[in-house]
Design a protein around this motif. Sequence first.
Motif, PDB file in Angstrom:
ATOM      1  N   ASP A 110       0.834  -1.215   0.000  1.00  0.00           N
ATOM      2  CA  ASP A 110       0.000   0.000   0.000  1.00  0.00           C
ATOM      3  C   ASP A 110       0.862   1.255   0.000  1.00  0.00           C
ATOM      4  O   ASP A 110       0.629   2.199  -0.754  1.00  0.00           O
ATOM      5  N   PHE A 111       1.881   1.283   0.879  1.00  0.00           N
ATOM      6  CA  PHE A 111       2.747   2.474   0.965  1.00  0.00           C
ATOM      7  C   PHE A 111       3.620   2.619  -0.274  1.00  0.00           C
ATOM      8  O   PHE A 111       3.898   3.713  -0.730  1.00  0.00           O
ATOM      9  N   ARG A 112       4.065   1.475  -0.829  1.00  0.00           N
ATOM     10  CA  ARG A 112       4.897   1.564  -2.034  1.00  0.00           C
ATOM     11  C   ARG A 112       4.101   2.148  -3.196  1.00  0.00           C
ATOM     12  O   ARG A 112       4.601   2.934  -3.982  1.00  0.00           O
ATOM     13  N   ASN A 113       2.827   1.747  -3.315  1.00  0.00           N
ATOM     14  CA  ASN A 113       1.977   2.283  -4.382  1.00  0.00           C
ATOM     15  C   ASN A 113       1.798   3.799  -4.247  1.00  0.00           C
ATOM     16  O   ASN A 113       1.704   4.525  -5.217  1.00  0.00           O
ATOM     17  N   PHE A 114       1.754   4.280  -2.987  1.00  0.00           N
ATOM     18  CA  PHE A 114       1.577   5.728  -2.775  1.00  0.00           C
ATOM     19  C   PHE A 114       2.828   6.513  -3.119  1.00  0.00           C
ATOM     20  O   PHE A 114       2.788   7.544  -3.763  1.00  0.00           O
ATOM     21  N   PHE A 115       4.000   5.990  -2.712  1.00  0.00           N
ATOM     22  CA  PHE A 115       5.241   6.746  -2.903  1.00  0.00           C
ATOM     23  C   PHE A 115       5.928   6.472  -4.226  1.00  0.00           C
ATOM     24  O   PHE A 115       6.950   7.024  -4.528  1.00  0.00           O
ATOM     25  N   ASN A 116       5.400   5.585  -5.034  1.00  0.00           N
ATOM     26  CA  ASN A 116       5.902   5.378  -6.395  1.00  0.00           C
ATOM     27  C   ASN A 116       4.720   5.533  -7.357  1.00  0.00           C
ATOM     28  O   ASN A 116       4.312   4.580  -8.020  1.00  0.00           O
ATOM     29  N   PRO A 117       4.141   6.741  -7.399  1.00  0.00           N
ATOM     30  CA  PRO A 117       2.885   6.916  -8.140  1.00  0.00           C
ATOM     31  C   PRO A 117       3.098   6.925  -9.653  1.00  0.00           C
ATOM     32  O   PRO A 117       4.132   7.329 -10.152  1.00  0.00           O
ATOM     33  N   ARG A 118       2.055   6.481 -10.335  1.00  0.00           N
ATOM     34  CA  ARG A 118       2.019   6.614 -11.797  1.00  0.00           C
ATOM     35  C   ARG A 118       1.406   7.967 -12.122  1.00  0.00           C
ATOM     36  O   ARG A 118       0.352   8.311 -11.603  1.00  0.00           O
ATOM     37  N   LYS A 119       2.061   8.740 -12.982  1.00  0.00           N
ATOM     38  CA  LYS A 119       1.612  10.091 -13.271  1.00  0.00           C
ATOM     39  C   LYS A 119       0.612  10.138 -14.427  1.00  0.00           C
ATOM     40  O   LYS A 119       0.061  11.182 -14.706  1.00  0.00           O
ATOM     41  N   GLU A 120       0.392   9.015 -15.116  1.00  0.00           N
ATOM     42  CA  GLU A 120      -0.593   9.051 -16.191  1.00  0.00           C
ATOM     43  C   GLU A 120      -1.990   8.792 -15.646  1.00  0.00           C
ATOM     44  O   GLU A 120      -2.163   8.190 -14.593  1.00  0.00           O
ATOM     45  N   LYS A 121      -3.004   9.277 -16.383  1.00  0.00           N
ATOM     46  CA  LYS A 121      -4.377   9.092 -15.958  1.00  0.00           C
ATOM     47  C   LYS A 121      -4.790   7.627 -16.089  1.00  0.00           C
ATOM     48  O   LYS A 121      -4.339   6.916 -16.981  1.00  0.00           O
ATOM     49  N   ALA A 122      -5.677   7.187 -15.192  1.00  0.00           N
ATOM     50  CA  ALA A 122      -6.185   5.819 -15.226  1.00  0.00           C
ATOM     51  C   ALA A 122      -7.649   5.841 -14.817  1.00  0.00           C
ATOM     52  O   ALA A 122      -8.111   6.753 -14.133  1.00  0.00           O
ATOM     53  N   LEU A 123      -8.405   4.807 -15.234  1.00  0.00           N
ATOM     54  CA  LEU A 123      -9.814   4.700 -14.898  1.00  0.00           C
ATOM     55  C   LEU A 123      -9.965   3.866 -13.630  1.00  0.00           C
ATOM     56  O   LEU A 123      -9.421   2.757 -13.543  1.00  0.00           O
ATOM     57  N   PHE A 124     -10.672   4.385 -12.622  1.00  0.00           N
ATOM     58  CA  PHE A 124     -10.871   3.654 -11.368  1.00  0.00           C
ATOM     59  C   PHE A 124     -12.147   4.155 -10.711  1.00  0.00           C
ATOM     60  O   PHE A 124     -12.719   5.166 -11.103  1.00  0.00           O
ATOM     61  N   THR A 125     -12.615   3.394  -9.711  1.00  0.00           N
ATOM     62  CA  THR A 125     -13.805   3.801  -8.950  1.00  0.00           C
ATOM     63  C   THR A 125     -13.346   4.592  -7.739  1.00  0.00           C
ATOM     64  O   THR A 125     -12.368   4.233  -7.070  1.00  0.00           O
ATOM     65  N   ILE A 126     -14.070   5.652  -7.421  1.00  0.00           N
ATOM     66  CA  ILE A 126     -13.639   6.576  -6.383  1.00  0.00           C
ATOM     67  C   ILE A 126     -13.703   5.951  -4.996  1.00  0.00           C
ATOM     68  O   ILE A 126     -12.892   6.252  -4.115  1.00  0.00           O
ATOM     69  N   ASP A 127     -14.660   5.015  -4.765  1.00  0.00           N
ATOM     70  CA  ASP A 127     -14.771   4.446  -3.421  1.00  0.00           C
ATOM     71  C   ASP A 127     -13.536   3.621  -3.066  1.00  0.00           C
ATOM     72  O   ASP A 127     -13.073   3.621  -1.923  1.00  0.00           O
ATOM     73  N   SER A 128     -12.956   2.905  -4.074  1.00  0.00           N
ATOM     74  CA  SER A 128     -11.747   2.116  -3.797  1.00  0.00           C
ATOM     75  C   SER A 128     -10.561   3.028  -3.484  1.00  0.00           C
ATOM     76  O   SER A 128      -9.732   2.727  -2.628  1.00  0.00           O
ATOM     77  N   THR A 129     -10.490   4.192  -4.156  1.00  0.00           N
ATOM     78  CA  THR A 129      -9.408   5.147  -3.907  1.00  0.00           C
ATOM     79  C   THR A 129      -9.508   5.730  -2.503  1.00  0.00           C
ATOM     80  O   THR A 129      -8.513   5.860  -1.787  1.00  0.00           O
ATOM     81  N   ILE A 130     -10.728   6.060  -2.107  1.00  0.00           N
ATOM     82  CA  ILE A 130     -10.925   6.605  -0.755  1.00  0.00           C
ATOM     83  C   ILE A 130     -10.565   5.556   0.300  1.00  0.00           C
ATOM     84  O   ILE A 130      -9.964   5.871   1.334  1.00  0.00           O
ATOM     85  N   GLU A 131     -10.916   4.281   0.037  1.00  0.00           N
ATOM     86  CA  GLU A 131     -10.577   3.209   0.983  1.00  0.00           C
ATOM     87  C   GLU A 131      -9.058   3.053   1.117  1.00  0.00           C
ATOM     88  O   GLU A 131      -8.531   2.817   2.203  1.00  0.00           O
ATOM     89  N   LYS A 132      -8.341   3.220  -0.003  1.00  0.00           N
ATOM     90  CA  LYS A 132      -6.873   3.150   0.049  1.00  0.00           C
ATOM     91  C   LYS A 132      -6.323   4.260   0.952  1.00  0.00           C
ATOM     92  O   LYS A 132      -5.423   4.025   1.756  1.00  0.00           O
ATOM     93  N   ALA A 133      -6.859   5.477   0.769  1.00  0.00           N
ATOM     94  CA  ALA A 133      -6.395   6.596   1.590  1.00  0.00           C
ATOM     95  C   ALA A 133      -6.714   6.361   3.059  1.00  0.00           C
ATOM     96  O   ALA A 133      -5.888   6.622   3.943  1.00  0.00           O
ATOM     97  N   LEU A 134      -7.912   5.817   3.340  1.00  0.00           N
ATOM     98  CA  LEU A 134      -8.296   5.557   4.729  1.00  0.00           C
ATOM     99  C   LEU A 134      -7.418   4.490   5.362  1.00  0.00           C
ATOM    100  O   LEU A 134      -7.097   4.551   6.557  1.00  0.00           O
ATOM    101  N   SER A 135      -7.020   3.503   4.543  1.00  0.00           N
ATOM    102  CA  SER A 135      -6.169   2.434   5.101  1.00  0.00           C
ATOM    103  C   SER A 135      -4.811   2.983   5.526  1.00  0.00           C
ATOM    104  O   SER A 135      -4.197   2.494   6.474  1.00  0.00           O
TER     105      SER A 135
END
Length: 924
Positions: A752-777
């Motif tokens: 989880d932390f590696r995904n945050f600190f090695n971000p992809r800068k290109e746009k991607a399609l995702f659902t917002i609820d899963s993104t919010i859950e990642k931030a909450l975790s």
Amino acid sequence: MPTILRVFLLLFLLINTIKASTPKYFTVSYDPDFAPFSYLEKKEPEGLLIDYWKLWAKKNNYKIKFINGKFWDNAINLAKKGEVDFFLGTAPYELWMKSSFTVYRTKTSLFINKDLHRDFNFKTPYLIGIVGNDHKKLISEKFPFSQILVYKDYKLLFKDLLSKKLDLIFDDKVAIEFYALRNNFFHKINPLEPMQDYTSIKVISKNKDLIEIFNEGFKKLTSEDLYDIENSWILDKNQQIYKKSFSLTPKEKDFIQNNVFKVSVSNDWRPVTFKNEKGELDGMASEIWEVIKSKLNLKCEYNFSDSFTQQLNSIKDKSNDIIFSSGETKDRIKYSLFSKPYIEFPFSIVTLKDENFIENIDYLFNKKIAVVKNFTAQKLLKENFPQIELIIVKDVKEGLKKVSRGEAFAYVDIKPNLIYYINKLKFNNLKISGNTGLDYKIEIMIRDDYPQLQTIFNKVISSLDEKEISRILNKWNNVQFEENFDYTNFWIAISIIFIIFLILIYKNQLNVKRNISLKQLVNERTKELRELNEELEKRVDRKTKELIKANYLLDEAQKIARLGSFSYNTKTKTLQWSDEHFKIFGLYPNEINPSLTAFLSFVHEDDRKRVKIHLYKATKSDKRKAVELRIELRDNSIKYIQLTTKVTKFDSNNKPIVVIGTVFDLTKIKELELQKREKDSMLAQQSKMAALGEMLENIAHQWRQPLSVISTASTGLQIQLEMNNEISKEFLYKSVKSINEHSQYLSKTIDDFRNFFNPRKEKALFTIDSTIEKALSLVSTRVKKYNIEIVKDLKDIKIETIESELIQILLNILNNAIDALNSKNQEKKYIFISTISKNNLLHIKIKDNAGGIPAKIINRVFEPYFTTKHKSQGTGIGLYMSNEIVTKHLNGVLKVSNSSFTYNNDRYSGALFTISIPTQKAKV
């Protein structure tokens, strides 16, 4: 005993002296919307009546405090209630009002909206607006069938007049026109002649004793003092109440009556002062001196001198008392006194006609400049510009000759002298090429042991009528013009008239009447021709001066804006650059011969092809074209410029003839843009490092329990083995399973932390609820630690954007909410997160119940380095970077506000952050 009495007596006198010297203190209320008489400017009271009060306090050693009454009636009521000593001033209209002498008089008037065209009649019913109750009784008597509306201030009064709710308004004429002018309403209103009358403004108080104090103090104000203040506020002389005057003390009158003053005068300083053909005093300064002399009834004896040096020496040795046409310099004030200046002329520069316009005196450095010995021009140039090489001449004629012959680059003197002598001596190869920036203030020079004469002259000069001074100066300008009138055309016309007259006599002897008629006709036509000729000469002279001034202003504007200009003639292949164009390219004006080849040689080699394409396209269109490019100067430095071109003239075949354009220096703008990018990059890095610190704290919290469980399980296995020399299968299985489950949890946390600190800068399609859950975790440990409940209302919304940057924004807002809740000593702590999609926008709302952000700082939370936390807890860049990412990377908007809401029947308040970013439908 006598000694004790003396001590007490001295103490008594000392106490009385202190009391007498302590300024009395008064309060004065005023209307802050009654310009130009009283109004607020930068939170301080200003205006004509305000200045009169300040002068009254100064003259009487009083202290006053101005009290803002907010509105006219409120300000008057403060005096009525006795909460202030005085009201600033009005005409008394109520029985309680005790009034002073008349302080000022104003003209009242009716005003009408210009769009309303109707016949005026006192008996017609109107809707009339006034400010305050001052004029209510008067308007009611004059307009018995009209309705009167009383307003608090001009703002609402004008609003209703311009919207045509009111037919008329009535108040002080100057105040209404002043307000209308400041607010761009002046062209929308018209004054009406009826009801225009003067009103006396008097100081108002409830206390009669206070009015007597004011009246006594007002007597100390001279008419000169009152005139000076009025003149600074009321520019229209026709509307001024006080007139210029002066008064002398008894000692000053005795001094004038008991002395005959010796006045030194120049024989020939035309047209300022000189001895005319009749041996009399003449010239513009001489006429003004005669006005001063007659006002004082001075007795004078005139002594004419051939040189100014003789005049100065006569003041030194006191053989003369006065020179009425001199100027103050550092060395002259050592042995003389000077009055106020009564006229002023610029020191101008005369050069050969082929010299360019001199816009700055720096151009004269290291050049030979002629000046008359001991003239003020010599003194001032020597004092202010010692680097100029001066050639001393005996008179104006010698100075102009040296310039005409090339022995000096320029001659400097006051402008009237130069114009007069250039024309009189017919120096046709000379012209006035510019001004030095220095002015010659003509003052009265007085021997240093006559200080009372200095005071007397200053009083008289202050009272001089400006119109009279202007009349004298204009008269001498006209005399100068007449002396240089070209009579050639006049004599030709006279000769023609004479010949025609002879022919008419010869041919028309038998017809006398016809002869007279023809003669009169010729005379009339000749007069018209002469008048037309004079008018044409005046027009040419005026237009020439206007053109010189316009060119000078254009050059100054280009210099200020760092904007050069050019023009190119395609037929003659000639290119012209402005002075500022040369300066931008690191050159002196006219240092090189401008050409397209020369221009392209300065263009950076990487931009040269693009510039050629731009120039080609510009000549094929009549529209303005612009391009940014770099130029390389001779010192190898680089400048950024914007080149703008436009064809302004085409021939019959639609081919360009004249191309004009500008070059704008962008170098400083580019430097500022680079500095901003570097600053933003630094702030982004600081924000990331701050987030990294917070994430490491979360890792520590989330790893602490699993590591404890793994340690406990492995220790249990070790103890079982040491004590029993064996481990049961069930215990081993249970321990290994526990170690494996918690190891998987640790691994997931790392991912989880590696995904945050090695971000992809290109746009991607995702659902917002899963993104919010990642931030909450990522902040779950802190949420549990501080007993915070997360309340979610998430919709299954798909969005196409940069997920890692959105997570960073969510983390910044969530961490701020957690910190705010942690700082509050309250039992129930909530963070609410909701999502909604509307009009192709995703709205993410995050709020807490921590009480909200103080109103005085809520507008600053997105500023860099602004934080409400202790320095050890916050950097002040988290929300700034969040706002930058939302607006610049995600093309959205981040807003903050305070929100009050109900949850589980309890009322809460807190900060509400709303993230609005565009959504894109998924491609099928």
